[in-house]
Design an enzyme around this catalytic site. Structure first.
Site, PDB file in Angstrom:
ATOM      1  N   GLU A  91      -1.970 -31.751  19.240  1.00  0.00           N
ATOM      2  CA  GLU A  91      -1.871 -32.854  18.294  1.00  0.00           C
ATOM      3  C   GLU A  91      -2.536 -34.097  18.873  1.00  0.00           C
ATOM      4  O   GLU A  91      -2.586 -34.296  20.093  1.00  0.00           O
ATOM      5  CB  GLU A  91      -0.406 -33.151  17.957  1.00  0.00           C
ATOM      6  CG  GLU A  91       0.257 -32.036  17.166  1.00  0.00           C
ATOM      7  CD  GLU A  91       1.662 -32.391  16.705  1.00  0.00           C
ATOM      8  OE1 GLU A  91       1.966 -32.158  15.518  1.00  0.00           O
ATOM      9  OE2 GLU A  91       2.457 -32.887  17.521  1.00  0.00           O
ATOM     10  N   CYS A 104      -4.577 -41.621  20.354  1.00  0.00           N
ATOM     11  CA  CYS A 104      -3.832 -40.958  21.422  1.00  0.00           C
ATOM     12  C   CYS A 104      -4.260 -39.498  21.424  1.00  0.00           C
ATOM     13  O   CYS A 104      -4.092 -38.801  20.412  1.00  0.00           O
ATOM     14  CB  CYS A 104      -2.331 -41.096  21.171  1.00  0.00           C
ATOM     15  SG  CYS A 104      -1.300 -40.245  22.393  1.00  0.00           S
ATOM     16  N   CYS A 111       2.380 -28.606  28.382  1.00  0.00           N
ATOM     17  CA  CYS A 111       2.448 -29.417  29.605  1.00  0.00           C
ATOM     18  C   CYS A 111       3.345 -28.727  30.620  1.00  0.00           C
ATOM     19  O   CYS A 111       4.368 -28.143  30.258  1.00  0.00           O
ATOM     20  CB  CYS A 111       2.981 -30.812  29.285  1.00  0.00           C
ATOM     21  SG  CYS A 111       2.953 -31.947  30.712  1.00  0.00           S
ATOM     22  N   CYS A 115       9.010 -32.891  31.950  1.00  0.00           N
ATOM     23  CA  CYS A 115       9.838 -34.055  31.625  1.00  0.00           C
ATOM     24  C   CYS A 115      10.888 -33.646  30.587  1.00  0.00           C
ATOM     25  O   CYS A 115      10.534 -33.128  29.512  1.00  0.00           O
ATOM     26  CB  CYS A 115       8.973 -35.194  31.091  1.00  0.00           C
ATOM     27  SG  CYS A 115       7.718 -35.757  32.260  1.00  0.00           S
ATOM     28  N   CYS A 118      10.705 -34.709  26.712  1.00  0.00           N
ATOM     29  CA  CYS A 118       9.418 -34.682  26.012  1.00  0.00           C
ATOM     30  C   CYS A 118       9.201 -33.371  25.273  1.00  0.00           C
ATOM     31  O   CYS A 118       9.381 -32.280  25.839  1.00  0.00           O
ATOM     32  CB  CYS A 118       8.289 -34.901  27.023  1.00  0.00           C
ATOM     33  SG  CYS A 118       6.653 -35.007  26.269  1.00  0.00           S
ATOM     34  N   CYS A 334       5.621 -41.633  21.014  1.00  0.00           N
ATOM     35  CA  CYS A 334       5.596 -41.195  22.406  1.00  0.00           C
ATOM     36  C   CYS A 334       6.648 -40.118  22.652  1.00  0.00           C
ATOM     37  O   CYS A 334       7.821 -40.282  22.329  1.00  0.00           O
ATOM     38  CB  CYS A 334       5.856 -42.388  23.322  1.00  0.00           C
ATOM     39  SG  CYS A 334       5.823 -41.980  25.072  1.00  0.00           S
TER      40      CYS A 334
END
Length: 354
Positions: A91, A104, A111, A115, A118, A334
């Site tokens: 995305e 962005c 990933c 985290c 996230c 975010c």
């Protein structure tokens, strides 16, 4: 098929044009059509000979990606779900704020940093994006703008850890910052990272001059390892040392990111520790109240907790900015970007690759 955007970022377009039997200046024309003139097909490249356009259509493609879904929000934010040639999905987002047109972009499929808050890392990492796939996001988002508008800022803050894919990221950012590319000043391009010291040192050696945003999320190693598991093998001090050196080389003021999680890292003692950690550094602390992700147990701190956190930091002379949410209603804020299941894909009419 020859992927033209990849050829452009790798500075191989002249070789391709030569192989197709055309003079070198055709490469410059082709680059201008794709990068600056926002065309979506070879037919639109009116200053190229028809025979050359036909040959391009037979052997080359502009896009390796397709737009699987295009979502808009009331605040002007637009999000693209991009399907890659191998079925992977990423995305990317266009944000409007006054005259600013910020994008962005993602650097990996998923990933590996882990985290806990996230969405991007929920399924782990599948692979690095190519330089061309990173650049295609920029070009596709640019095409969402009216002809009289242009992109002003880039944040590499989407899916993935940018510095884990630094060798493919930098050629794409060079295209963004070059005069014959998107013409975006390096100081308006931000690389967001959880902090990988060897890669930060590489940025210093290359003198890239991009803005660096380091995601701390905690003021001590014990809590940071809980929130950002990769910290276990790194440690905050090594990250700060590498960031300080990058500041010395680049002259760019550092930004530290801190996602504020209710009852986890938002207490007064955390603010005190964070102030002590950052004191004396010419840095901006960008605090991001948590954007909820379905399926995760974390919550946004109360307004009172946010205000208390801010007051403590400012009382110690720390420059603090609280980021306003944009795009959260379409899961474009975010920490909210993630891959969607194939069942949720809604192909758009006319989105097939060229």
């Amino acid at each position: 098929m020859i992927d033209l955007v990849e050829q452009i970022v790798r500075h191989q377009l002249e070789d391709t044009v030569k192989e197709l039997g055309q003079p070198k200046f055709r490469a410059k024309q082709l680059r201008e059509w794709i990068v600056q003139n926002r065309v979506d097909s070879f037919e639109e490249m009116t200053n190229l000979p028809k025979a050359f356009r036909e040959k391009l259509a037979e052997s080359c493609r502009i896009w390796t990606t397709t737009i699987a879904k295009h979502t808009t929000a009331d605040d002007g934010t637009e999000k693209l779900l991009v399907q890659l040639h191998d079925g992977g999905r990423i995305e990317c987002v266009l944000l409007r704020d006054g005259d600013r047109r910020t994008i962005c972009i993602s650097s990996q499929v998923g990933c590996a940093m882990g985290c806990v808050f996230c969405a991007s890392g929920l399924d782990g990492v599948e692979r690095n994006l190519t330089a061309g796939e990173i650049a295609e996001q920029m070009l596709r988002l640019q095409m969402l703008l009216p002809e009289e508008e242009r992109l002003s800022h880039i944040v590499v803050m989407g899916m993935g850890e940018p510095l884990a894919n630094i060798d493919r990221l930098l050629p794409a950012l060079n295209l963004a910052s070059s005069e014959d590319g998107l013409g975006i000043s390096a100081r308006r391009i931000t690389i967001s990272t959880v902090g990988l010291p060897p890669a930060i040192d590489k940025l210093s050696k290359l003198d890239t001059r991009y803005h660096l945003a380091v995601s701390l999320h905690a003021p001590n190693d014990e809590l940071r390892t809980q929130i950002v598991p990769v910290n276990k093998t790194i440690g905050i001090q090594k990250i700060l040392d590498a960031a300080d050196h990058y500041f010395e080389v680049s002259g760019r003021r550092l930004t530290f990111e801190y996602v504020l999680l209710s009852e986890l890292n938002d207490r007064p003692e955390h603010a005190q520790q964070l102030a002590k950690l950052l004191k004396g550094r010419p840095a901006l602390l960008n605090v991001i109240p948590y954007n909820p992700v379905p399926g995760l147990p974390y919550e946004t701190p109360t307004v009172q907790a946010q205000q208390r956190f801010r007051e403590i930091l400012e009382s110690h002379g720390i420059t603090v900015k609280f980021r306003h949410r944009k795009g959260d209603k379409i899961n474009a804020a975010c920490g909210q970007l993630r891959r969607l299941s194939k069942e949720n894909l809604v192909p758009l009419e006319g989105s097939a690759p060229t």
